[in-house]
Design a protein around this motif. Structure first.
Motif, PDB file in Angstrom:
ATOM      1  N   GLU A 153       7.895   6.976  -7.052  1.00  0.00           N
ATOM      2  CA  GLU A 153       9.123   6.641  -6.323  1.00  0.00           C
ATOM      3  C   GLU A 153       9.269   5.130  -6.323  1.00  0.00           C
ATOM      4  N   GLN A 156      15.904   1.865  -7.502  1.00  0.00           N
ATOM      5  CA  GLN A 156      16.675   1.949  -8.744  1.00  0.00           C
ATOM      6  C   GLN A 156      16.783   0.565  -9.362  1.00  0.00           C
ATOM      7  N   GLY A 157      16.731   0.517 -10.679  1.00  0.00           N
ATOM      8  CA  GLY A 157      16.922  -0.731 -11.396  1.00  0.00           C
ATOM      9  C   GLY A 157      15.676  -1.591 -11.512  1.00  0.00           C
ATOM     10  N   SER A 159      12.109  -2.246 -13.084  1.00  0.00           N
ATOM     11  CA  SER A 159      11.347  -1.736 -14.225  1.00  0.00           C
ATOM     12  C   SER A 159       9.898  -2.199 -14.134  1.00  0.00           C
ATOM     13  N   GLU A 171      13.593  13.463 -13.422  1.00  0.00           N
ATOM     14  CA  GLU A 171      13.896  12.316 -12.564  1.00  0.00           C
ATOM     15  C   GLU A 171      15.203  12.532 -11.842  1.00  0.00           C
ATOM     16  N   HIS A 173      17.923  10.451  -8.532  1.00  0.00           N
ATOM     17  CA  HIS A 173      18.259   9.272  -7.742  1.00  0.00           C
ATOM     18  C   HIS A 173      18.806   9.732  -6.393  1.00  0.00           C
ATOM     19  N   GLU A 176      19.459   4.269  -3.097  1.00  0.00           N
ATOM     20  CA  GLU A 176      18.888   3.174  -3.882  1.00  0.00           C
ATOM     21  C   GLU A 176      17.511   3.513  -4.460  1.00  0.00           C
ATOM     22  N   ARG A 178      14.900   5.720  -6.972  1.00  0.00           N
ATOM     23  CA  ARG A 178      14.684   6.534  -8.174  1.00  0.00           C
ATOM     24  C   ARG A 178      13.378   7.288  -7.955  1.00  0.00           C
TER      25      ARG A 178
END
Length: 191
Positions: A153, A156-157, A159, A171, A173, A176, A178
């Motif tokens: 967990e 988002q965004g 890497s 996966e 979402h 906010e 992922r």
């Protein structure tokens, strides 16, 4: 749907609808009911009898949900005193057999004697950005069973590098966040 502050509901299995007491601490971010429901639907065919590791356990909701749904044992790892005490109290109150709590940080725990786990929950505090180093220690240190599944967990965004033999299985979402489930392959893919 966000859980009420201080209480989280177990959504499936033997402990369904049980409430977990959760300390009110900055940065403590329980996995939402919606995400847990999705994750455990993905895990349903493989959860029975698995040994799981709830690394960076926080509230312990993921690990307790796994015990509720038939995991044989869950090792919880959490360094903060208040969540450790709440987790121990919740396990005792719910008579959740198979749960053991290690009061230490994840990096220190992974320096110990490895025991292979079939399922790992990797949900560290977002601000610490520990995904890559913890994933590498899990993979290289002998902590993963041959066909282990790893739940990750993250925001988002963001890497980060995961071991090349962790294959993305599913996966999703939520807001906010992922969330992803990986399956470990013994063979490392060619670059």
């Amino acid at each position: 749907m966000k859980a009420m502050p201080g209480r989280i509901r177990i959504i499936g299995g033997d402990l369904r609808n049980s409430r977990l007491n959760v300390p009110d601490l900055p940065g403590l971010r329980p996995t939402s009911e919606r995400v847990r429901e999705t994750l455990f639907n993905w895990l349903a065919p493989t959860i029975a009898g698995v040994r799981a590791l709830d690394l960076c356990a926080g509230t312990g909701a993921l690990g307790i949900e796994a015990l509720s749904r038939g995991a044989a044992a869950v090792q919880f790892v959490e360094p903060e005193r208040a969540p450790v005490q709440a987790l121990r109290d919740n396990l005792a109150r719910l008579k959740a057999a198979g749960g053991e709590v290690a009061a230490m940080d994840a990096s220190h725990f992974l320096q110990g004697t490895p025991q292979p786990f079939g399922l790992v929950f990797l949900d560290p505090p977002f601000a610490l950005q520990l995904w890559a180093p913890l994933a590498q220690r899990l993979e290289q240190g002998g902590w993963l069973a041959e066909a282990a599944q790893i739940y990750v967990e993250s925001p988002q965004g963001v890497s980060f590098a995961l071991p090349s033999n962790w294959m993305l299985h599913r996966e999703g979402h939520a807001g906010e966040v992922r969330y992803a489930l990986y399956r470990r392959s013994q063979s490392v893919p060619l670059s």
